[in-house]
Design a protein around this motif. Structure first.
Motif, PDB file in Angstrom:
ATOM      1  N   PRO A 188      19.440  -1.538  -1.389  1.00 33.80           N
ATOM      2  CA  PRO A 188      19.334  -0.129  -0.997  1.00 33.80           C
ATOM      3  C   PRO A 188      19.725   0.766  -2.179  1.00 33.80           C
ATOM      4  O   PRO A 188      20.140   0.265  -3.240  1.00 33.80           O
ATOM      5  N   GLU A 189      19.588   2.054  -1.985  1.00 31.22           N
ATOM      6  CA  GLU A 189      20.046   3.032  -2.987  1.00 31.22           C
ATOM      7  C   GLU A 189      21.085   3.903  -2.291  1.00 31.22           C
ATOM      8  O   GLU A 189      20.820   4.448  -1.221  1.00 31.22           O
ATOM      9  N   TYR A 190      22.266   4.000  -2.893  1.00 28.18           N
ATOM     10  CA  TYR A 190      23.318   4.848  -2.325  1.00 28.18           C
ATOM     11  C   TYR A 190      23.641   5.965  -3.323  1.00 28.18           C
ATOM     12  O   TYR A 190      23.996   5.686  -4.475  1.00 28.18           O
ATOM     13  N   ASP A 191      23.534   7.198  -2.869  1.00 30.00           N
ATOM     14  CA  ASP A 191      23.897   8.355  -3.698  1.00 30.00           C
ATOM     15  C   ASP A 191      23.207   8.304  -5.063  1.00 30.00           C
ATOM     16  O   ASP A 191      23.838   8.481  -6.113  1.00 30.00           O
ATOM     17  N   ALA A 240      14.504  -1.001  -0.352  1.00 25.72           N
ATOM     18  CA  ALA A 240      14.019  -0.120   0.709  1.00 25.72           C
ATOM     19  C   ALA A 240      15.071   0.946   0.961  1.00 25.72           C
ATOM     20  O   ALA A 240      16.269   0.645   0.989  1.00 25.72           O
ATOM     21  N   SER A 241      14.631   2.176   1.127  1.00 29.71           N
ATOM     22  CA  SER A 241      15.576   3.231   1.484  1.00 29.71           C
ATOM     23  C   SER A 241      14.882   4.245   2.384  1.00 29.71           C
ATOM     24  O   SER A 241      13.649   4.303   2.457  1.00 29.71           O
ATOM     25  N   THR A 242      15.711   5.007   3.047  1.00 28.58           N
ATOM     26  CA  THR A 242      15.164   5.956   4.019  1.00 28.58           C
ATOM     27  C   THR A 242      14.547   7.178   3.352  1.00 28.58           C
ATOM     28  O   THR A 242      13.838   7.939   3.995  1.00 28.58           O
ATOM     29  N   GLY A 243      14.826   7.369   2.070  1.00 26.98           N
ATOM     30  CA  GLY A 243      14.321   8.545   1.370  1.00 26.98           C
ATOM     31  C   GLY A 243      12.908   8.364   0.841  1.00 26.98           C
ATOM     32  O   GLY A 243      12.282   7.308   1.003  1.00 26.98           O
ATOM     33  N   ARG A 254      15.540   5.072  -8.166  1.00 26.24           N
ATOM     34  CA  ARG A 254      16.654   5.484  -9.048  1.00 26.24           C
ATOM     35  C   ARG A 254      17.712   4.390  -9.097  1.00 26.24           C
ATOM     36  O   ARG A 254      18.232   4.049 -10.171  1.00 26.24           O
TER      37      ARG A 254
HETATM   38  C1  LIG Z   1      26.456   6.100   1.328  1.00 27.57           C
HETATM   39  C2  LIG Z   1      24.947   6.193   1.470  1.00 27.57           C
HETATM   40  C3  LIG Z   1      24.221   6.773   0.459  1.00 27.57           C
HETATM   41  C4  LIG Z   1      22.826   6.826   0.529  1.00 27.57           C
HETATM   42  N1  LIG Z   1      22.124   7.335  -0.513  1.00 27.57           N
HETATM   43  C5  LIG Z   1      20.784   7.266  -0.499  1.00 27.57           C
HETATM   44  C6  LIG Z   1      20.045   7.640  -1.652  1.00 27.57           C
HETATM   45  O1  LIG Z   1      20.573   8.050  -2.668  1.00 27.57           O
HETATM   46  N2  LIG Z   1      18.673   7.547  -1.590  1.00 27.57           N
HETATM   47  C7  LIG Z   1      18.041   7.085  -0.468  1.00 27.57           C
HETATM   48  O2  LIG Z   1      16.818   7.007  -0.475  1.00 27.57           O
HETATM   49  N3  LIG Z   1      18.719   6.709   0.642  1.00 27.57           N
HETATM   50  C8  LIG Z   1      20.077   6.784   0.644  1.00 27.57           C
HETATM   51  N4  LIG Z   1      20.781   6.381   1.742  1.00 27.57           N
HETATM   52  C9  LIG Z   1      20.056   5.859   2.909  1.00 27.57           C
HETATM   53  C10 LIG Z   1      19.855   4.367   2.686  1.00 27.57           C
HETATM   54  O3  LIG Z   1      18.724   4.183   1.880  1.00 27.57           O
HETATM   55  C11 LIG Z   1      19.656   3.643   3.987  1.00 27.57           C
HETATM   56  O4  LIG Z   1      20.841   3.764   4.705  1.00 27.57           O
HETATM   57  C12 LIG Z   1      19.342   2.197   3.675  1.00 27.57           C
HETATM   58  O5  LIG Z   1      17.965   1.997   3.718  1.00 27.57           O
HETATM   59  C13 LIG Z   1      19.980   1.283   4.659  1.00 27.57           C
HETATM   60  O6  LIG Z   1      20.114   0.034   4.056  1.00 27.57           O
HETATM   61  P1  LIG Z   1      21.386  -0.891   4.380  1.00 27.57           P
HETATM   62  O7  LIG Z   1      21.587  -0.784   5.867  1.00 27.57           O
HETATM   63  O8  LIG Z   1      20.987  -2.243   3.911  1.00 27.57           O
HETATM   64  O9  LIG Z   1      22.547  -0.302   3.606  1.00 27.57           O
HETATM   65  C14 LIG Z   1      22.161   6.334   1.682  1.00 27.57           C
HETATM   66  C15 LIG Z   1      22.928   5.747   2.706  1.00 27.57           C
HETATM   67  C16 LIG Z   1      24.291   5.681   2.603  1.00 27.57           C
HETATM   68  C17 LIG Z   1      25.059   5.007   3.714  1.00 27.57           C
END
Ligand SMILES: Cc1cc2nc3c(=O)[nH]c(=O)nc-3n(C[C@H](O)[C@H](O)[C@H](O)COP(=O)(O)O)c2cc1C
Length: 167
Positions: free
Chosen positions: A57-60, A93-96, A102
């Motif tokens: 995933p991508e966080y922040d 994969a990310s929700t954005g 990035r």
């Molecule tokens: C702390 C945090 C930061 C996140 N930052 C981003 C981000 O920078 N870009 C993005 O596309 N999604 C971001 N997300 C959404 C995550 O992409 C989404 O929660 C992820 O797909 C879930 O994967 P996981 O359950 O394996 O962590 C963020 C989620 C969290 C919890």
């Protein structure tokens, strides 16, 4: 869920095995010479593999802390050969909208330190992940499924060629 789809769709000759990192504690350099059993087991498994595939995933706008924590354990103590020189590929994969691209670039920075080839011939980003999987945890769109297949085939070809560019 992306990892499950990758495992299911892997072409013949490419076996993807999951490394268990869920129970790694927070890394502390005080403990690196006596790592927990889960870290020892993960290192042993990775050392049998041709490549590390990060499904991240991508966080922040960067890498997620839990996975960076795992990589930190796996890279220590200094001089450990688990990651040094071991080829790496990254996808996520990310929700954005940007689908982890990035964060993927940040991962490449760490593998620069590990002096290892990084797969660059295909990219796999799954954006809007909240809608990308159905109730059976499979990718909903034909486009994503095609991208996964292309990524895996190119990765397999790259590994078979010894991580060299195509002729
Ligand atoms: C702390 C945090 C930061 C996140 N930052 C981003 C981000 O920078 N870009 C993005 O596309 N999604 C971001 N997300 C959404 C995550 O992409 C989404 O929660 C992820 O797909 C879930 O994967 P996981 O359950 O394996 O962590 C963020 C989620 C969290 C919890």
């Amino acid at each position: 869920m992306l990892l499950e789809n990758l495992v299911e769709r892997a072409p013949e000759g490419l076996e993807i095995v999951e490394v268990a990192i869920r129970d790694f504690p927070f890394f502390s350099q005080d403990d690196e010479s006596d790592p927990p059993a889960d870290v020892v087991a993960a290192k042993a498994l990775i050392q049998t593999c041709d490549c590390v595939l990060l499904v991240s995933p991508e966080y922040d706008f960067g890498v997620p802390g839990f996975l960076k924590n795992a990589v930190d354990w796996l890279s220590r103590p200094f001089g450990d050969r688990t990651l040094v020189g071991r080829p790496m590929a990254v996808c996520g994969a990310s929700t954005g909208y940007m689908g982890t691209i990035r964060g993927q670039l940040h991962w490449r920075q760490s593998w620069y330190f590990f002096k290892a080839p990084v797969f660059s011939e295909a990219e796999l980003t799954v954006s809007f992940a909240a809608k990308a999987f159905d109730e059976e945890r499979r990718l909903t769109s034909e486009l994503y499924a095609t991208n996964v297949d292309h990524f895996l085939t190119a990765l397999n070809d790259w590994l078979v060629r010894g991580c060299t560019p195509p002729k």
